[in-house]
Write a protein that holds these residues in place. Sequence first.
Motif, PDB file in Angstrom:
ATOM      1  N   TYR A   1      -2.279  -0.145 -24.352  1.00  0.00           N
ATOM      2  CA  TYR A   1      -1.783  -1.517 -24.441  1.00  0.00           C
ATOM      3  C   TYR A   1      -0.334  -1.559 -24.927  1.00  0.00           C
ATOM      4  CZ  TYR A   1      -6.289  -3.476 -23.271  1.00  0.00           C
ATOM      5  OH  TYR A   1      -7.435  -3.829 -22.593  1.00  0.00           O
ATOM      6  N   CYS A   2       0.063  -0.569 -25.715  1.00  0.00           N
ATOM      7  CA  CYS A   2       1.480  -0.472 -26.098  1.00  0.00           C
ATOM      8  C   CYS A   2       2.340  -0.196 -24.869  1.00  0.00           C
ATOM      9  CB  CYS A   2       1.674   0.629 -27.144  1.00  0.00           C
ATOM     10  SG  CYS A   2       0.854   0.312 -28.721  1.00  0.00           S
ATOM     11  N   PHE A   3       1.859   0.704 -24.019  1.00  0.00           N
ATOM     12  CA  PHE A   3       2.576   0.984 -22.772  1.00  0.00           C
ATOM     13  C   PHE A   3       2.585  -0.249 -21.872  1.00  0.00           C
ATOM     14  CE2 PHE A   3       2.392   2.819 -18.348  1.00  0.00           C
ATOM     15  CZ  PHE A   3       3.734   3.156 -18.296  1.00  0.00           C
ATOM     16  N   ALA A   4       1.459  -0.980 -21.852  1.00  0.00           N
ATOM     17  CA  ALA A   4       1.379  -2.204 -21.050  1.00  0.00           C
ATOM     18  C   ALA A   4       2.396  -3.233 -21.519  1.00  0.00           C
ATOM     19  CB  ALA A   4      -0.035  -2.790 -21.125  1.00  0.00           C
TER      20      ALA A   4
ATOM     21  N   ILE B   1       0.732   0.447  -9.314  1.00  0.00           N
ATOM     22  CA  ILE B   1       0.552   1.295 -10.501  1.00  0.00           C
ATOM     23  C   ILE B   1      -0.925   1.336 -10.886  1.00  0.00           C
ATOM     24  CG2 ILE B   1       1.024   1.465 -12.986  1.00  0.00           C
ATOM     25  CD1 ILE B   1       3.811   0.420 -12.452  1.00  0.00           C
ATOM     26  N   ALA B   2      -1.562   0.147 -10.915  1.00  0.00           N
ATOM     27  CA  ALA B   2      -2.985   0.087 -11.259  1.00  0.00           C
ATOM     28  C   ALA B   2      -3.844   0.804 -10.224  1.00  0.00           C
ATOM     29  CB  ALA B   2      -3.422  -1.373 -11.407  1.00  0.00           C
ATOM     30  N   LEU B   3      -3.497   0.663  -8.942  1.00  0.00           N
ATOM     31  CA  LEU B   3      -4.269   1.305  -7.887  1.00  0.00           C
ATOM     32  C   LEU B   3      -4.191   2.827  -7.964  1.00  0.00           C
ATOM     33  CD1 LEU B   3      -3.574  -0.972  -4.780  1.00  0.00           C
ATOM     34  CD2 LEU B   3      -5.779  -0.556  -5.884  1.00  0.00           C
TER      35      LEU B   3
ATOM     36  N   GLY C   1     -11.042   7.510 -12.891  1.00  0.00           N
ATOM     37  CA  GLY C   1     -12.438   7.726 -12.540  1.00  0.00           C
ATOM     38  C   GLY C   1     -12.783   9.115 -12.058  1.00  0.00           C
ATOM     39  N   PHE C   2     -11.852   9.772 -11.378  1.00  0.00           N
ATOM     40  CA  PHE C   2     -12.243  10.979 -10.653  1.00  0.00           C
ATOM     41  C   PHE C   2     -11.464  12.235 -11.038  1.00  0.00           C
ATOM     42  CE2 PHE C   2     -12.674   7.344  -7.551  1.00  0.00           C
ATOM     43  CZ  PHE C   2     -14.004   7.102  -7.871  1.00  0.00           C
ATOM     44  N   ALA C   3     -10.493  12.135 -11.936  1.00  0.00           N
ATOM     45  CA  ALA C   3      -9.759  13.349 -12.353  1.00  0.00           C
ATOM     46  C   ALA C   3     -10.705  14.297 -13.092  1.00  0.00           C
ATOM     47  CB  ALA C   3      -8.575  12.974 -13.236  1.00  0.00           C
ATOM     48  N   SER C   4     -10.376  15.576 -13.064  1.00  0.00           N
ATOM     49  CA  SER C   4     -11.289  16.586 -13.628  1.00  0.00           C
ATOM     50  C   SER C   4     -11.190  16.704 -15.141  1.00  0.00           C
ATOM     51  CB  SER C   4     -11.006  17.952 -12.983  1.00  0.00           C
ATOM     52  OG  SER C   4      -9.640  18.326 -13.179  1.00  0.00           O
ATOM     53  N   SER C   5     -10.032  16.440 -15.714  1.00  0.00           N
ATOM     54  CA  SER C   5      -9.857  16.596 -17.163  1.00  0.00           C
ATOM     55  C   SER C   5      -9.759  15.242 -17.845  1.00  0.00           C
ATOM     56  CB  SER C   5      -8.588  17.401 -17.463  1.00  0.00           C
ATOM     57  OG  SER C   5      -7.426  16.661 -17.111  1.00  0.00           O
ATOM     58  N   ASN C   6     -10.163  15.205 -19.112  1.00  0.00           N
ATOM     59  CA  ASN C   6     -10.093  13.965 -19.877  1.00  0.00           C
ATOM     60  C   ASN C   6      -8.651  13.509 -20.095  1.00  0.00           C
ATOM     61  OD1 ASN C   6     -12.827  13.606 -20.085  1.00  0.00           O
ATOM     62  ND2 ASN C   6     -13.002  14.543 -22.110  1.00  0.00           N
ATOM     63  N   GLY C   7      -7.729  14.478 -20.209  1.00  0.00           N
ATOM     64  CA  GLY C   7      -6.323  14.121 -20.393  1.00  0.00           C
ATOM     65  C   GLY C   7      -5.789  13.357 -19.197  1.00  0.00           C
ATOM     66  N   ALA C   8      -6.120  13.841 -18.009  1.00  0.00           N
ATOM     67  CA  ALA C   8      -5.677  13.154 -16.784  1.00  0.00           C
ATOM     68  C   ALA C   8      -6.347  11.787 -16.657  1.00  0.00           C
ATOM     69  CB  ALA C   8      -5.985  14.019 -15.563  1.00  0.00           C
ATOM     70  N   ARG C   9      -7.630  11.720 -16.994  1.00  0.00           N
ATOM     71  CA  ARG C   9      -8.337  10.448 -16.913  1.00  0.00           C
ATOM     72  C   ARG C   9      -7.751   9.435 -17.905  1.00  0.00           C
ATOM     73  NH1 ARG C   9     -14.682  11.060 -17.100  1.00  0.00           N
ATOM     74  NH2 ARG C   9     -14.488   8.903 -16.338  1.00  0.00           N
ATOM     75  N   TYR C  10      -7.392   9.909 -19.073  1.00  0.00           N
ATOM     76  CA  TYR C  10      -6.798   9.008 -20.071  1.00  0.00           C
ATOM     77  C   TYR C  10      -5.424   8.530 -19.608  1.00  0.00           C
ATOM     78  CZ  TYR C  10      -5.528   7.183 -24.682  1.00  0.00           C
ATOM     79  OH  TYR C  10      -5.150   6.365 -25.721  1.00  0.00           O
ATOM     80  N   PHE C  11      -4.682   9.410 -18.913  1.00  0.00           N
ATOM     81  CA  PHE C  11      -3.405   8.992 -18.321  1.00  0.00           C
ATOM     82  C   PHE C  11      -3.638   7.886 -17.296  1.00  0.00           C
ATOM     83  CE2 PHE C  11      -0.348   9.553 -14.768  1.00  0.00           C
ATOM     84  CZ  PHE C  11       0.797   9.145 -15.434  1.00  0.00           C
ATOM     85  N   GLY C  12      -4.721   8.001 -16.533  1.00  0.00           N
ATOM     86  CA  GLY C  12      -5.069   6.942 -15.592  1.00  0.00           C
ATOM     87  C   GLY C  12      -5.347   5.627 -16.287  1.00  0.00           C
TER      88      GLY C  12
ATOM     89  N   LEU D   1      -2.118   3.811 -16.814  1.00  0.00           N
ATOM     90  CA  LEU D   1      -1.611   3.177 -15.600  1.00  0.00           C
ATOM     91  C   LEU D   1      -2.375   1.898 -15.269  1.00  0.00           C
ATOM     92  CD1 LEU D   1      -1.040   6.285 -13.273  1.00  0.00           C
ATOM     93  CD2 LEU D   1       0.611   5.123 -14.750  1.00  0.00           C
ATOM     94  N   VAL D   2      -3.701   1.955 -15.359  1.00  0.00           N
ATOM     95  CA  VAL D   2      -4.513   0.777 -15.037  1.00  0.00           C
ATOM     96  C   VAL D   2      -4.232  -0.353 -16.015  1.00  0.00           C
ATOM     97  CG1 VAL D   2      -6.854  -0.115 -14.804  1.00  0.00           C
ATOM     98  CG2 VAL D   2      -6.323   2.188 -14.018  1.00  0.00           C
ATOM     99  N   THR D   3      -4.241  -0.029 -17.298  1.00  0.00           N
ATOM    100  CA  THR D   3      -4.037  -1.053 -18.325  1.00  0.00           C
ATOM    101  C   THR D   3      -2.661  -1.693 -18.195  1.00  0.00           C
ATOM    102  OG1 THR D   3      -5.472   0.196 -19.823  1.00  0.00           O
ATOM    103  CG2 THR D   3      -4.094  -1.506 -20.809  1.00  0.00           C
TER     104      THR D   3
END
Length: 312
Positions: free
Chosen positions: A194-197, A224-226, A233-244, A247-249
Amino acid sequence: MHTEADEKASDDSTNSRNGLNHETASDSSRLALDYDPVYSYREQRKIIHRIDRRLVIMCGIVYCFSLIDRGNLGNAAIAGLFSLKFTCVVSFFAYFFLVDFPEKADQSWKFLNKDERDFVVRRINKDRDDAIPEKFTVARFLKPGLDIKIWILALISFFIITVTTSISVFLPIILRDGMGFSVAAAQCLVAPPYCFAAILMIASAYLGDHYHVRGPILIFNSLIALVGLPVMGFASSNGARYFGVFLVTAGTNANIPTALAYQANNVREQWKRALTSALFVACGGIGGISGGTIFRSQDAPRYVPGISAAIA
């Protein structure tokens, strides 16, 4: 025989053909809008900035508590608690502190004096000629509903709020059940996206006001959200998923004020604007209901149906 005036006219014509004229139609319109028979340009800016500060602070407080409530739903769910609803209480008090419509602004807490009120009305009338509302009739209120563009704006609100609500409500649950973080870690990890948002939101607002565009910014933030949704949802690592998640937020939340400004700046006439705002908010509320259902606990840890619905 050429006179000095003829030469100047010839130079102006040449400059115009070569694109060298500095004053555009937009500049001329802006200059006309900023002219006032009573207040200088500097005095006008002081009045406008005072109005901006009052509106931004009051609306910002209400919106802040709204976000706190929505965030608490997810945090309370993973902690086994109930969320306290502050928004209704804050909104009740905010009603008495918000300034009334321009033509009545001098009656709201002495916020503007009569001359300042008249200046605001003059400026609105120069800009869109609808400062004083027409008499209400049901037909006058409902007739703009025949304009398909109003419904498109309402659908924009629905889609944006569906995703923002789903993320704000279920993000702590996604972090805990989908990515395996502890309850405490999940609650802490909600804040950074939310800080990034907020950064993207402010940048969108500045660029939109500076260049007088909203549509391209809506599209850019949506992209960006797309990008972020499948990564989350589908990245293999938690770090990548958290980066997603970032972007979504950021993309969805930055589009809320952009969409509000988009519909407010592109609709004229009091009752047409009233119907547009009502539909915009109503469809946003329906989007909030929709967003509260798309991420289900049985879909953990990938939440494929929820991610697919948000992308759609």
